[in-house]
Design an enzyme around this catalytic site. Structure first.
Site, PDB file in Angstrom:
ATOM      1  N   ARG A  51      32.905 -60.020   2.565  1.00 46.01           N
ATOM      2  CA  ARG A  51      33.815 -59.898   1.434  1.00 46.01           C
ATOM      3  C   ARG A  51      35.171 -59.388   1.917  1.00 46.01           C
ATOM      4  O   ARG A  51      36.222 -59.831   1.457  1.00 46.01           O
ATOM      5  CB  ARG A  51      33.256 -58.940   0.364  1.00 46.01           C
ATOM      6  CG  ARG A  51      34.286 -58.635  -0.722  1.00 46.01           C
ATOM      7  CD  ARG A  51      33.729 -57.826  -1.885  1.00 46.01           C
ATOM      8  NE  ARG A  51      32.802 -56.787  -1.510  1.00 46.01           N
ATOM      9  CZ  ARG A  51      33.135 -55.598  -1.002  1.00 46.01           C
ATOM     10  NH1 ARG A  51      34.400 -55.303  -0.771  1.00 46.01           N
ATOM     11  NH2 ARG A  51      32.204 -54.714  -0.716  1.00 46.01           N
ATOM     12  N   TYR A 104      49.642 -74.453 -17.102  1.00 44.53           N
ATOM     13  CA  TYR A 104      48.219 -74.780 -17.106  1.00 44.53           C
ATOM     14  C   TYR A 104      47.506 -73.980 -18.192  1.00 44.53           C
ATOM     15  O   TYR A 104      47.731 -72.780 -18.351  1.00 44.53           O
ATOM     16  CB  TYR A 104      47.641 -74.492 -15.730  1.00 44.53           C
ATOM     17  CG  TYR A 104      46.133 -74.507 -15.665  1.00 44.53           C
ATOM     18  CD1 TYR A 104      45.403 -75.597 -16.149  1.00 44.53           C
ATOM     19  CD2 TYR A 104      45.434 -73.436 -15.126  1.00 44.53           C
ATOM     20  CE1 TYR A 104      44.018 -75.605 -16.100  1.00 44.53           C
ATOM     21  CE2 TYR A 104      44.051 -73.447 -15.064  1.00 44.53           C
ATOM     22  CZ  TYR A 104      43.357 -74.526 -15.555  1.00 44.53           C
ATOM     23  OH  TYR A 104      41.998 -74.535 -15.509  1.00 44.53           O
ATOM     24  N   ASP A 176      53.774 -70.818  -9.233  1.00 41.88           N
ATOM     25  CA  ASP A 176      52.590 -71.655  -9.046  1.00 41.88           C
ATOM     26  C   ASP A 176      53.072 -72.966  -8.417  1.00 41.88           C
ATOM     27  O   ASP A 176      53.754 -73.751  -9.059  1.00 41.88           O
ATOM     28  CB  ASP A 176      51.902 -71.897 -10.381  1.00 41.88           C
ATOM     29  CG  ASP A 176      50.585 -72.654 -10.245  1.00 41.88           C
ATOM     30  OD1 ASP A 176      50.437 -73.428  -9.268  1.00 41.88           O
ATOM     31  OD2 ASP A 176      49.718 -72.504 -11.120  1.00 41.88           O
ATOM     32  N   LYS A 201      43.118 -78.415  -5.631  1.00 42.91           N
ATOM     33  CA  LYS A 201      43.904 -79.603  -5.916  1.00 42.91           C
ATOM     34  C   LYS A 201      44.393 -80.262  -4.625  1.00 42.91           C
ATOM     35  O   LYS A 201      43.578 -80.703  -3.822  1.00 42.91           O
ATOM     36  CB  LYS A 201      45.051 -79.238  -6.872  1.00 42.91           C
ATOM     37  CG  LYS A 201      44.620 -78.400  -8.073  1.00 42.91           C
ATOM     38  CD  LYS A 201      43.524 -79.026  -8.907  1.00 42.91           C
ATOM     39  CE  LYS A 201      43.306 -78.364 -10.251  1.00 42.91           C
ATOM     40  NZ  LYS A 201      42.889 -76.966 -10.259  1.00 42.91           N
TER      41      LYS A 201
END
Length: 381
Positions: A51, A104, A176, A201
């Site tokens: 992690r 978005y 973004d 994406k």
């Protein structure tokens, strides 16, 4: 790997030196949770628990930082996990954020339904206008949030101008960059403080991995984000990191083809009698075409358009498409088509971000452009 190398070279090599043990030219998938220590606190290469850090994820994070020209890259389990970590790093109850009027749907949902419950306020501005952003800023504003190109109306924000407005007010500018990818646009070089990606994406590029990223321009902020990444734990797993790295290697050549195909699609749409409006920053009539041309290498593979006949006609176009797959997401090698109002942007219904009901969004893939045009022609009827 020197940051003086070209983008195409960095995409293939940054963070991905040959494995010192075997000479493997692709970073291994370190599918491991914990690491043997050489005595208490004696970490090998700084690894103790995956992690906190994992060698495969480290390779991806170094690659991301190099491609965006940042000092620190961080990889997450999804784009929204990256956004959540960023907001909880930068904000506290009572703070305020300026968000765009085109964004978005998941980002809007995060602000409207999650962050607001934590005591953070937000207001909407047309980020294509630096004056509108300035007017929306309050004394308690800590973040100005921008998507450019925006989702789904392909709006453009002048990153350098809005960075100036944000910094004058003592706020951070977050961009973004998912629609453009770092190949087409590098916001940090234009004054942004943090870049956000859904690496699902264009970065991954093959519709087979979900992920997110943050890239910071400042070392101190990068360390804060890394602390919260570890404390909150929504990290990219090693196999997902490896898949994203694999996709990034071909990002430049894919984006060239996405853009070339999108330009052919736009040419068809602007002359089609059943299309009433086309949204694409490469069109000279786009209100911020010149800004896009100044800050982008090319205009990308996303195209949105409105159709005559209203919402039901738009839905039918989506349903009739065959080569364009009806589905959410974007940026994969295959072309996708969707109805934002009922799909990706259903969460903004009734808000200032509500999208036109007759809007169709297309993610133009890298198939034969002629085949794509034929499919759109039959879908439009």
């Amino acid at each position: 790997m020197s940051d003086q190398h070209s983008f195409e070279t960095l995409a293939i090599h940054a963070g991905q030196e040959a494995d010192p043990l075997t000479g493997a030219v692709v970073p291994p998938i370190y599918q491991v949770s914990t690491y043997k220590q050489d005595g208490v606190g004696g970490l090998r290469g700084g690894y103790e628990y995956s992690r906190s850090a994992n060698p495969t994820r480290t390779a991806l994070e170094e690659n991301l930082a190099a491609l965006e020209g940042g000092v620190r890259g961080l990889a997450f389990a999804s784009g929204l996990a990256a956004e959540d970590t960023l907001l909880r790093t930068l904000l506290a109850p009572g703070d305020h954020v300026v968000i765009p009027n085109d964004a978005y749907g998941g980002t809007f949902r995060l602000f409207a339904k999650v962050v607001s419950r934590w005591g953070v306020e937000w207001s909407v501005a047309d980020t294509s206008s630096p004056d509108a952003v300035r007017a929306a800023i309050r004394p308690e504003t800590k973040v100005v949030w921008v998507e450019t190109p925006s989702n789904p109306l392909l709006g453009i924000t002048d990153i350098a101008a809005v960075a100036g407005v944000a910094h004058e007010a003592g706020a951070k500018l977050v961009v973004d960059n998912t629609f453009a990818s770092p190949y087409l646009q590098q916001p940090l070089s234009l004054g942004a403080d943090v870049v956000v990606h859904s690496t699902t994406k264009y970065m991954g590029g093959h519709s087979d991995v979900v992920g997110g990223a943050l890239i910071a321009a400042d070392t101190g902020l990068g360390e804060e984000l890394a602390y919260h990444q570890n404390a909150m734990g929504a990290v990219a797993g090693p196999f997902d990191s490896w898949l994203t790295l694999r996709g990034i290697k071909t990002l430049a050549v894919r984006m060239d083809r996405h853009t070339a195909n999108a330009e052919r699609v736009v040419d068809l749409l602007v002359s089609h009698p059943k299309v009433t409006q086309v949204y694409y920053p490469g069109l000279p009539e786009h209100p911020l075409h010149e800004v896009a041309a100044k800050q982008m290498r090319a205009f990308g593979g996303m195209v949105s358009f409105r159709v005559a006949g209203g919402e039901e006609a738009a839905v039918e176009v989506c349903n009739r498409a065959k080569l364009f797959t009806l589905g959410e997401s974007l940026g994969g090698v295959e072309s996708l088509i969707e109805h934002p109002g009922r799909m990706t942007h259903a969460s903004v219904a009734g808000s200032q971000l509500e999208v036109p009901a007759d809007l169709v969004r297309a993610s133009v893939g890298i198939e034969s452009a002629d085949d794509l045009l034929a499919d759109l022609t039959q879908a439009l009827g």
